[in-house]
Design a protein around this motif. Sequence first.
Motif, mmCIF file in Angstrom:
data_model
loop_
_atom_site.group_PDB
_atom_site.id
_atom_site.type_symbol
_atom_site.label_atom_id
_atom_site.label_comp_id
_atom_site.label_asym_id
_atom_site.label_seq_id
_atom_site.Cartn_x
_atom_site.Cartn_y
_atom_site.Cartn_z
ATOM 1 N N GLU A 1 5.704 2.830 14.526
ATOM 2 C CA GLU A 1 5.555 1.484 15.095
ATOM 3 C C GLU A 1 4.161 0.933 14.802
ATOM 4 O OE1 GLU A 1 5.669 -0.744 19.476
ATOM 5 O OE2 GLU A 1 6.234 1.373 19.277
ATOM 6 N N ALA A 2 3.137 1.780 14.950
ATOM 7 C CA ALA A 2 1.769 1.343 14.665
ATOM 8 C C ALA A 2 1.595 1.019 13.191
ATOM 9 C CB ALA A 2 0.784 2.432 15.075
ATOM 10 N N ARG A 3 2.191 1.824 12.338
ATOM 11 C CA ARG A 3 2.068 1.577 10.912
ATOM 12 C C ARG A 3 2.727 0.245 10.525
ATOM 13 N NH1 ARG A 3 2.911 6.678 7.028
ATOM 14 N NH2 ARG A 3 5.069 6.595 7.760
ATOM 15 N N ARG A 4 3.879 -0.049 11.117
ATOM 16 C CA ARG A 4 4.550 -1.331 10.846
ATOM 17 C C ARG A 4 3.732 -2.494 11.397
ATOM 18 N NH1 ARG A 4 9.380 1.392 12.395
ATOM 19 N NH2 ARG A 4 9.206 0.409 14.439
ATOM 20 N N ALA A 5 3.172 -2.323 12.584
ATOM 21 C CA ALA A 5 2.433 -3.421 13.221
ATOM 22 C C ALA A 5 1.173 -3.780 12.450
ATOM 23 C CB ALA A 5 2.078 -3.033 14.654
ATOM 24 N N LEU A 6 0.551 -2.792 11.800
ATOM 25 C CA LEU A 6 -0.692 -3.035 11.070
ATOM 26 C C LEU A 6 -0.479 -3.817 9.779
ATOM 27 C CD1 LEU A 6 -2.523 0.367 11.548
ATOM 28 C CD2 LEU A 6 -3.440 -1.875 12.167
ATOM 29 N N ARG A 7 0.714 -3.769 9.233
ATOM 30 C CA ARG A 7 0.946 -4.426 7.944
ATOM 31 C C ARG A 7 0.712 -5.929 8.059
ATOM 32 N NH1 ARG A 7 5.346 -2.532 3.600
ATOM 33 N NH2 ARG A 7 4.754 -3.947 1.920
ATOM 34 N N GLY A 8 -0.141 -6.426 7.171
ATOM 35 C CA GLY A 8 -0.463 -7.846 7.180
ATOM 36 C C GLY A 8 -1.695 -8.193 7.989
ATOM 37 N N ILE A 9 -2.235 -7.226 8.740
ATOM 38 C CA ILE A 9 -3.460 -7.473 9.498
ATOM 39 C C ILE A 9 -4.658 -7.133 8.619
ATOM 40 C CG2 ILE A 9 -4.839 -6.808 11.496
ATOM 41 C CD1 ILE A 9 -2.277 -6.223 13.005
ATOM 42 N N ALA B 1 -6.887 -6.333 5.732
ATOM 43 C CA ALA B 1 -6.612 -5.871 4.365
ATOM 44 C C ALA B 1 -5.525 -4.802 4.324
ATOM 45 C CB ALA B 1 -7.893 -5.319 3.740
ATOM 46 N N THR B 2 -4.717 -4.696 5.380
ATOM 47 C CA THR B 2 -3.651 -3.690 5.413
ATOM 48 C C THR B 2 -2.391 -4.285 4.819
ATOM 49 O OG1 THR B 2 -4.634 -2.859 7.464
ATOM 50 C CG2 THR B 2 -2.491 -1.983 6.847
ATOM 51 N N SER B 3 -2.247 -4.130 3.513
ATOM 52 C CA SER B 3 -1.092 -4.697 2.815
ATOM 53 C C SER B 3 0.066 -3.713 2.705
ATOM 54 C CB SER B 3 -1.503 -5.152 1.412
ATOM 55 O OG SER B 3 -2.095 -4.085 0.688
ATOM 56 N N ASP B 4 -0.211 -2.414 2.855
ATOM 57 C CA ASP B 4 0.823 -1.386 2.772
ATOM 58 C C ASP B 4 0.277 -0.126 3.437
ATOM 59 O OD1 ASP B 4 -0.604 0.294 0.768
ATOM 60 O OD2 ASP B 4 -0.208 -1.371 -0.580
ATOM 61 N N PRO B 5 1.123 0.883 3.665
ATOM 62 C CA PRO B 5 0.624 2.092 4.346
ATOM 63 C C PRO B 5 -0.542 2.761 3.629
ATOM 64 C CG PRO B 5 3.021 2.068 4.367
ATOM 65 C CD PRO B 5 2.596 0.932 3.494
ATOM 66 N N GLY B 6 -0.639 2.592 2.309
ATOM 67 C CA GLY B 6 -1.733 3.200 1.561
ATOM 68 C C GLY B 6 -3.082 2.573 1.834
ATOM 69 N N THR B 7 -3.113 1.414 2.471
ATOM 70 C CA THR B 7 -4.391 0.770 2.812
ATOM 71 C C THR B 7 -4.769 0.989 4.276
ATOM 72 O OG1 THR B 7 -3.192 -1.328 3.124
ATOM 73 C CG2 THR B 7 -4.269 -0.988 1.001
ATOM 74 N N ILE B 8 -4.016 1.824 4.977
ATOM 75 C CA ILE B 8 -4.443 2.271 6.302
ATOM 76 C C ILE B 8 -5.478 3.368 6.086
ATOM 77 C CG2 ILE B 8 -3.742 3.415 8.430
ATOM 78 C CD1 ILE B 8 -1.007 2.066 8.142
ATOM 79 N N ASN B 9 -6.674 3.149 6.552
ATOM 80 C CA ASN B 9 -7.801 4.004 6.183
ATOM 81 C C ASN B 9 -8.213 4.958 7.306
ATOM 82 O OD1 ASN B 9 -9.639 4.747 4.122
ATOM 83 N ND2 ASN B 9 -11.287 3.650 5.154
ATOM 84 N N TRP B 10 -7.261 5.374 8.127
ATOM 85 C CA TRP B 10 -7.584 6.400 9.106
ATOM 86 C C TRP B 10 -8.019 7.678 8.394
ATOM 87 C CZ3 TRP B 10 -2.211 5.322 11.546
ATOM 88 C CH2 TRP B 10 -2.303 4.220 12.422
ATOM 89 N N ASN B 11 -8.869 8.434 9.051
ATOM 90 C CA ASN B 11 -9.320 9.706 8.480
ATOM 91 C C ASN B 11 -8.216 10.756 8.442
ATOM 92 O OD1 ASN B 11 -12.701 9.579 9.863
ATOM 93 N ND2 ASN B 11 -11.866 8.662 8.009
ATOM 94 N N ARG C 1 -3.857 10.661 8.314
ATOM 95 C CA ARG C 1 -2.656 9.829 8.324
ATOM 96 C C ARG C 1 -1.476 10.632 7.788
ATOM 97 N NH1 ARG C 1 -4.169 5.596 3.368
ATOM 98 N NH2 ARG C 1 -3.599 7.001 1.649
ATOM 99 N N LEU C 2 -0.296 10.254 8.207
ATOM 100 C CA LEU C 2 0.919 10.821 7.630
ATOM 101 C C LEU C 2 1.177 10.101 6.322
ATOM 102 C CD1 LEU C 2 1.102 11.814 10.582
ATOM 103 C CD2 LEU C 2 3.583 11.564 10.399
ATOM 104 N N SER C 3 1.379 10.853 5.265
ATOM 105 C CA SER C 3 1.624 10.244 3.971
ATOM 106 C C SER C 3 2.914 9.440 3.999
ATOM 107 C CB SER C 3 1.705 11.325 2.892
ATOM 108 O OG SER C 3 2.090 10.747 1.643
ATOM 109 N N ALA C 4 2.882 8.265 3.386
ATOM 110 C CA ALA C 4 4.087 7.442 3.270
ATOM 111 C C ALA C 4 4.966 7.892 2.107
ATOM 112 C CB ALA C 4 3.697 5.976 3.083
ATOM 113 N N ARG C 5 4.436 8.788 1.239
ATOM 114 C CA ARG C 5 5.167 9.200 0.040
ATOM 115 C C ARG C 5 5.612 10.653 0.060
ATOM 116 N NH1 ARG C 5 1.420 7.978 -4.886
ATOM 117 N NH2 ARG C 5 3.311 8.622 -6.005
#
Length: 369
Positions: free
Chosen positions: A194-202, A204-214, A216-220
């Motif tokens: 839910e957090a990953r979906r909510a961040l999209r578009g906020i 510079a978070t254009s996709d899960p790969g731009t979530i810069n937490w130290n 993270r669960l890989s999206a791939r």
Amino acid sequence: MQRTFGIEEEFVLLDPHTLTAVDRAPEAIAALSGARGAVGKEFFPSQIEYASPIFTSADDALDAVWAFRRSLAAWAGAAGLVAAGTGTPFRTGPRPEISADVRYAHIADDIAGVTPDHQINGLHVHVGIPDAESGVRASNTLRVWLPTLLALSSNSPYWHGEDTGFDSWRAIHSRRWTTYGAPPFFRDAAEHEEARRALRGIGATSDPGTINWNVRLSARYPTVEVRVFDAQLDPRSSVALAAITRALVASADLSTDPQARERPSEAMDLTDAALWHAARFGVGATLVHPFSGRVLPAREVLQVLGERIRPQLVDRTERELVDELLRRAGRDGSGAARQRRAGASGLGALARLYRHELADAGNVTGLSA
């Protein structure tokens, strides 16, 4: 269960006389494409990334990482360059161009004026997980250790040819992203998604790969990815940090610490401040204890880390690598301290350090024998 793991290492190519980043990574990538693992581009054409195969043993990881670094060192030497495992280059060019890539162009547009400073190099460790719920438990366990891990890996003291006073200037650069640092504590995998979906578009978070937490669960891939580490001078340190990461992930299901089981109070969650403290001082002074929040001598916090992970280290090589890293950190400091000691004798000495440590052949072969 012996968890699998993989390593991603980023390196920067430097002019040997000025230690300025030079845009010759496409040549290096073409020359090194036969490596065991994947060799690819990064955000700037002065950077090169090595993505390892999947490992089950530290011995195998050490062999693969060292083999690539040895090949990179040979190519750089023949090309008249220095290839360095450092979190930031000593000096950057005046108007750096990003690598030719549609996704990189989109990111550069999103982060605007941050783009020229995004010349940072990291070590990323992936650890295999059976499912997302296991990944969330691992993330909750790892988050309190992130400042200690950052301090242990700190290896980026220089920027624009000057000593920043920080052991990890890379970590300070990273704080300017939309997301940074310790991820939130998640109740379960559904809350994480839910957090990953909510961040999209906020921002510079254009996709899960731009979530810069130290962490993270890989999206791939079915992995939890730890991204807190600076790039490392030498291969032993990289594999030791991977072994520490795997051990902490393995400890997640066994943890009895309330901090790993209960959502921390926002008023008492000191992790972000502790990350800044770790970036500033590395292991050279004090660290924030991961559970008490007390500021203690760094050697005491490193001892706590060693005691926590030792039961989860799977073989002699892992134990030797981790013991060596912790012992050297307590005695000599992190990579940032080694860079400063070399840099005090001039750019030539710093260039020699980068060259020598990149493959560090004698120590690696001695440990693997």
